[in-house]
Design an enzyme around this catalytic site. Sequence first.
Site, PDB file in Angstrom:
ATOM      1  N   ASN A 218       0.878  -1.167   0.000  1.00  5.77           N
ATOM      2  CA  ASN A 218       0.000   0.000   0.000  1.00  5.77           C
ATOM      3  C   ASN A 218       0.909   1.208   0.000  1.00  5.77           C
ATOM      4  OD1 ASN A 218      -2.289  -1.594   0.363  1.00  5.77           O
ATOM      5  ND2 ASN A 218      -2.232  -1.384   2.590  1.00  5.77           N
ATOM      6  N   HIS A 229       7.060   5.344   5.919  1.00  7.63           N
ATOM      7  CA  HIS A 229       8.291   4.616   5.587  1.00  7.63           C
ATOM      8  C   HIS A 229       8.042   3.602   4.448  1.00  7.63           C
ATOM      9  CE1 HIS A 229      12.305   3.292   7.239  1.00  7.63           C
ATOM     10  NE2 HIS A 229      12.074   2.441   6.272  1.00  7.63           N
ATOM     11  N   HIS A 231       7.534   0.514   2.707  1.00  6.93           N
ATOM     12  CA  HIS A 231       7.399  -0.856   3.204  1.00  6.93           C
ATOM     13  C   HIS A 231       6.234  -1.553   2.519  1.00  6.93           C
ATOM     14  CE1 HIS A 231       4.167   1.036   5.508  1.00  6.93           C
ATOM     15  NE2 HIS A 231       3.735  -0.165   5.848  1.00  6.93           N
ATOM     16  N   GLN A 233       3.742  -5.451   2.921  1.00  7.72           N
ATOM     17  CA  GLN A 233       3.237  -6.384   3.920  1.00  7.72           C
ATOM     18  C   GLN A 233       3.043  -7.758   3.281  1.00  7.72           C
ATOM     19  OE1 GLN A 233       0.183  -4.772   6.711  1.00  7.72           O
ATOM     20  NE2 GLN A 233       0.060  -3.090   5.262  1.00  7.72           N
TER      21      GLN A 233
END
Lengths: 416, 416
Positions: A218, A229, A231, A233
């Site tokens: 996302n 930040h 990233h 998932q």
Amino acid sequence: MAEFANYVPGPYAAEHIRITPTTLADGRDFFYLDDDPEYVSGAKTRELEDPRPLAYRFANQLNAAGEEVPYAAPEMRRDPLTGDWIPMATARMNRPITAGPGATATGNPLAARKPGDPYQDNEVPDTDYNVVVFENRFPSMVRVPGRSEAVDYVDGNPLWERRLAAGRCEVICFDPDENGLPADLPVRRLRTVVEAWAFRTAEISTMEGIEQIFPFENHGQEIGVSLAHPHGQVYCYPFIAPKMESELKHTEAYFERTGGNLLKDIMNAEIEAGERVVMRNHSWVAYVPAAARWPLEVHVAPVRDVLTLDQLDDQERWDLAQMYSTLLKRGNAFFDKGDGKGMDLPYIAAWHQAPIHDARREHYRLNLQFFSFRRAANKIKYLAGSESGMAAWISDTTPELIARRFHELGPIDIDD
Amino acid sequence: MAEFANYVPGPYAAEHIRITPTTLADGRDFFYLDDDPEYVSGAKTRELEDPRPLAYRFANQLNAAGEEVPYAAPEMRRDPLTGDWIPMATARMNRPITAGPGATATGNPLAARKPGDPYQDNEVPDTDYNVVVFENRFPSMVRVPGRSEAVDYVDGNPLWERRLAAGRCEVICFDPDENGLPADLPVRRLRTVVEAWAFRTAEISTMEGIEQIFPFENHGQEIGVSLAHPHGQVYCYPFIAPKMESELKHTEAYFERTGGNLLKDIMNAEIEAGERVVMRNHSWVAYVPAAARWPLEVHVAPVRDVLTLDQLDDQERWDLAQMYSTLLKRGNAFFDKGDGKGMDLPYIAAWHQAPIHDARREHYRLNLQFFSFRRAANKIKYLAGSESGMAAWISDTTPELIARRFHELGPIDIDD
């Protein structure tokens, strides 16, 4: 390097990516994926101890009355009207939000620990890293040791099946620079992210009770990302997610009818039609699907028949890192405020891979579905009544218009 | 009063609601629903002529090169991977937006026409109204006279079915006051809105090619509502929407297995369990479903077996207006910024009614699914990777917590 249950590094990773497992103070799994030569060569080693005084994550907790109560594990209930399992994780209400108008925290838990910093939300034990993966501190699904996973019923009524949401939620930090965009990372760093996807897919595939592994990213406050930040998932569902179930139903029916693989035939049909293909390299094809539902949507398919991310070979992993980098860069250039500079695109990048145990898995095929809610430089597509209430998507554009814009932004052939 | 193909007013509507049909300058259907005694008695009559110099809506149009081209009708394509039809309506890109950061227009097209005002976006010919219904000027689905509705294929490939999106999109203005909230309307006005839902359901049911009639309300800039004026919509799909298809599959399987009606049995199970019932009156029950997926979700079911909105009798229509009013008021009180005043809740109210022709319709049952994206006074639930990419909803709360908050806000029995 550490030994793993199922993950076997290819030649590149064996030489250039070092994976170091450790355990956070509250008991969660944590992995460093280093591509920095000093760590890979062993000249430097990782600080593995998490200095935070965190309680064991499944320890009993105190309720509002000050009494000790068992850990509130997320449960899931099956909606009798649709058959969908709905995980319910009340503990997530209190997770820190550091981006956007609802921000509740100022620190960045995905940053490396600053030397001497006691801040309890820094999740990385060491003071630097390249790529890290760890279990989410506020999981919407988690297996709890010793807790029953049997189905029971809400209020004892068989209409309402309920069980522990015994899945797994992991976080992948793409880079230590909290202000960097994934689009701006070097391809070499994205190659490590690809390795992280393959590594986690291989390892989680052997864990009991997991049915589907869903790596995704996302990006953008506009879609509610609570941590800026860079990233991604990995959601590991103890069921087949509804969209995947619909896709499996269709790929299986197609196989029974034609003997072919629907996803492969769609890719080949897009190549034959040509107009909606937006990028190609040796191993991958990117196209706007002929029935795209989002204002910006691109599917990325491997040329070779591949079921899951861990089946990709070395060249496919490199070519994917390159394709992903180019896709993100062109995504950021797609919408123009009039200054020719593009804009930081909010997007979701969703990996669809064959499920782990479902018998229909052989007739599926790995694909990335990349899409954005943005429909113009100053407009967002919202999921309102038709989409949210009836799951009926309405597009305000056409796949050919989306593809035409990508063609303006660069060549189709992105091989070096 | 005018005669209609299928709609028959009940005793209250026959005496107190006058429906006057007319046609807008571009050819769209338009209906006044008056509850003002002067119009109902005939003491005043409606100005029916739309003074705008609008071209016939399906007239040929000029393309970028100045050539005359046929009207760009919305088409729809079937996604081969999910079976979903995706309407594509490029003309909607240019619709006016008068609310929120992407606003492109300053007038309010849903306001009544001001005397002498030549503004072309005022959709109501008369200078006042009570409730009006008309065809959307920027429809995502519309039947075009003389245009073929046969299925063909994108690029000639049978993988990609395509046909005219020959549905229908209507707008319902709830009240002439552009600053009013639906929650603040008198129950008597909401009773006229209920009549509009029943009227349109009855009439559209007889139109060729429509499979499902979906009245809904989107409320709140947070979910992208482009016009702040209190209004709802009716989407009439030329297919069964994916969520309805999933529900029909489950209600039919339940009937085959048990001989019962799933929706009725769920309602009765909620009444028996009790904890999640949040409101009741003579004709309706409102409950938080045991597997709620939204941070605020309430389903409203009729006590009597009813398939569609036009089957409701007079008392049920009054009781619905009262229930809807109370639901919206309590929705606005649900989240608290700490000052005890509540807040204007963004919500979607979605009517699920039996489809028109599908053989499974008899085992379905009318229900309203009301939900909000808001999950706290300062937080929105976004549909990110899991929801948008995999259709796997994750809840951060529980149905019992939602119900408990409703119980704090008022009594369950809302009969006068």
